[in-house]
Design an enzyme around this catalytic site. Structure first.
Site, short mmCIF file in Angstrom:
data_model
loop_
_atom_site.label_atom_id
_atom_site.label_comp_id
_atom_site.label_asym_id
_atom_site.label_seq_id
_atom_site.Cartn_x
_atom_site.Cartn_y
_atom_site.Cartn_z
N ARG A 82 0.84 -1.20 0.00
CA ARG A 82 0.00 0.00 0.00
C ARG A 82 0.87 1.25 0.00
O ARG A 82 1.90 1.31 0.66
CB ARG A 82 -0.90 0.02 1.23
CG ARG A 82 -1.91 -1.10 1.29
CD ARG A 82 -2.54 -1.20 2.67
NE ARG A 82 -3.13 -2.51 2.84
CZ ARG A 82 -4.42 -2.79 2.62
NH1 ARG A 82 -5.23 -1.82 2.25
NH2 ARG A 82 -4.87 -4.02 2.76
N ASP A 98 -5.40 -12.64 0.41
CA ASP A 98 -5.52 -11.24 0.79
C ASP A 98 -4.16 -10.57 0.57
O ASP A 98 -3.21 -11.20 0.09
CB ASP A 98 -6.03 -11.08 2.22
CG ASP A 98 -5.05 -11.61 3.27
OD1 ASP A 98 -4.05 -12.25 2.90
OD2 ASP A 98 -5.28 -11.38 4.46
N ALA A 152 -3.00 -3.73 6.03
CA ALA A 152 -4.39 -3.86 6.46
C ALA A 152 -5.07 -5.09 5.87
O ALA A 152 -6.29 -5.12 5.75
CB ALA A 152 -5.18 -2.60 6.12
N SER A 153 -4.27 -6.09 5.46
CA SER A 153 -4.80 -7.41 5.15
C SER A 153 -5.93 -7.37 4.13
O SER A 153 -5.73 -7.11 2.95
CB SER A 153 -5.24 -8.08 6.45
OG SER A 153 -5.65 -9.40 6.25
N HIS A 154 -7.18 -7.59 4.58
CA HIS A 154 -8.34 -7.74 3.71
C HIS A 154 -9.07 -6.42 3.47
O HIS A 154 -10.08 -6.40 2.77
CB HIS A 154 -9.31 -8.74 4.33
CG HIS A 154 -9.78 -8.32 5.71
ND1 HIS A 154 -8.96 -8.41 6.80
CD2 HIS A 154 -10.95 -7.80 6.15
CE1 HIS A 154 -9.62 -7.97 7.87
NE2 HIS A 154 -10.83 -7.59 7.50
#
Length: 456
Positions: free
Chosen positions: A51, A243, A100-102
């Site tokens: 990200r 993910d 933030a994974s999913h």
């Protein structure tokens, strides 16, 4: 109010929408709190997902840790499981995963790990949270500020550990379609293809910081939209969707069937209970009741705990490692004893492929051997002080069921159940309803409508 909705500070850690809730100040303070929480002078491992905001958060995390006198080992863009493996390998006192994974791209989070590479226990997370709120951080004098290092071999060493458990070259017999969702699974599986000759066909492979190819959730719905339609077209033996940080996985069969994410834990519980020695499966109260059938088949036992990784870690501490077959959630996140209980989607994928190889069955054939359970999952944005009142009304509406209040409210009847709880990571109320056989649509809709009425 908008800022409050987009920021969650709890025992789970820090999570929010960057710039609209989660700020650099939050990151720096949480890193300083973690530095204060850990033993002084130890090494701390840090890694991030791709990200765009993870770069900003990395700077704050490293600054806070160095200022506290800790050396920092920066792994760069890696999966959360690689961070956890590296903590143990490097004899570090802890680690932080930035990602933030999913969640969607505008979200980010900090996840914290202790010296064993596992998530913090409930008491440890509570202590960290207290330090954060009190803002009583220990800062080193200028001569004792930590040093920054890198570890370019982290992915190779992680693959070494996987290869000690799985016969990866043997699994190259399978053609496997993988949706990387522009996340950290892509470089790992690309390297696995190069090193072991595996046949992972990667889609949505390029690392992406702003515009993911699709929502990064490991759900049956997402598999049905993104992965399942391609399975028969490419002739894959199995398909998997990850993910962003690769600790969760969902899958599709060779027939192009999108399978519930609940079945990842079911498959691995069946396999590990059969092969022993552990006979306990640790999971939460939101996970499929099919697990009880699987456990009974092998003389095992299901231990149900509140939702949340701290609860699973607390439960694991109550048993000897050899007693536990597997632990996990119905989200596609599973921990295996061989890896000291690290949630790892790639290890779960290799375990499922190994199960297919040992049983000499296709993925669809294995799944055909299980009783059909249908599960419906809903989430409703809701921030209200009337949660206790809402749960009481649900309880009064369904007086004939068996109540469980360990986490929100779960009500059980023969062959079906419903669970209502407040999310730990988002400003949501989650409703999960399951039934043996067909979907419990009437019950699910009734409970969802009742929950929605509290948002008015």
């Amino acid at each position: 109010m908008a800022q409050e909705r987009s920021l969650r500070i709890s025992q789970v850690g820090l999570r929010g929408i960057v710039g609209n809730g989660l700020t650099a100040a939050h990151v720096l303070d949480f890193a300083s709190a973690f530095s204060t929480f850990l033993e002084p002078g130890g090494k701390i491992v840090v890694g991030r997902d791709p990200r765009t905001s993870s770069i900003m958060m990395r700077e704050g995390v490293i600054a806070g840790l160095l200022a506290g006198g800790h050396d920092v080992i920066d792994l760069g863009i890696v999966s959360t499981p690689i961070i956890q493996h590296s903590i143990r390998r490097l004899d570090a006192c802890g680690g932080i995963s930035i990602g933030a994974s999913h969640n969607a791209a505008e979200w980010n989070a900090l996840k914290f790990f202790g010296p064993r590479g596992t998530y913090l226990s409930t008491s440890e997370a509570g202590e960290l949270l207290d330090i954060y709120h009190l803002k009583k951080f220990k800062m080193a004098e200028w001569r004792e500020i930590g040093k920054l290092h890198s570890d370019p071999d982290a992915t190779e060493r992680y693959l070494d550990e996987l290869a000690q458990v799985f016969d990866i070259p043997k699994l190259a017999r399978y053609s496997v379609l993988v949706d990387c969702t522009n996340g950290t699974s892509a470089p790992i599986l690309s390297r696995m293809n190069e090193r072991f000759g595996t046949r992972f066909i990667l889609i949505n492979e390029p690392l992406e910081g702003r515009d993911f190819a699709h929502e990064p959730s490991t759900t049956r719905k997402m598999v049905a939209l993104q992965l399942a339609p391609l399975m028969q077209h490419v002739g894959a033996d199995a398909g998997f969707l990850f993910d962003i940080d690769s600790d969760r996985v969902a899958f599709a069969t060779e027939r192009g069937q999108a399978i519930s994410e609940e079945m990842v834990l079911v498959l691995l519980a069946d396999d590990f209970l059969e092969r022993g020695p552990g006979k306990l499966v640790i999971t939460n109260v939101s996970t499929t009741a099919l697990l009880e059938e699987i456990a009974a088949r092998h003389g095992g036992q299901i231990v149900r705990v509140p939702v949340g990784r701290q609860s699973a870690i607390d439960a694991l501490a109550s048993y000897r490692p050899e007693q536990v077959a597997v632990a996990g959630e119905g989200t596609g996140a599973v921990m295996m004893p061989q890896f000291r209980f690290v949630y790892d989607g790639i290890a779960s994928m290799l375990a499922i492929l190994s199960m297919m190889d040992r049983r000499e069955q296709s993925l669809a054939a294995i799944l055909d051997g299980y009783t059909t359970y249908s599960i419906l999952k809903g989430k409703i944005p809701l921030e209200t002080h009337r949660i206790p009142e809402m749960l009481l009304e649900i309880e009064e509406r369904f007086p004939d069921g068996v109540r469980n209040t360990v986490d929100g409210l779960r009500i059980d009847w023969p062959g079906r159940w419903v669970h209502v709880r407040v999310s730990q990571t988002e400003p949501l109320v989650r409703v999960i309803c399951e039934q043996r056989g067909g979907p419990p649509r009437a019950l699910f809709d009734q409970v969802m409508d009742l929950v929605r009425s509290y948002g008015v």
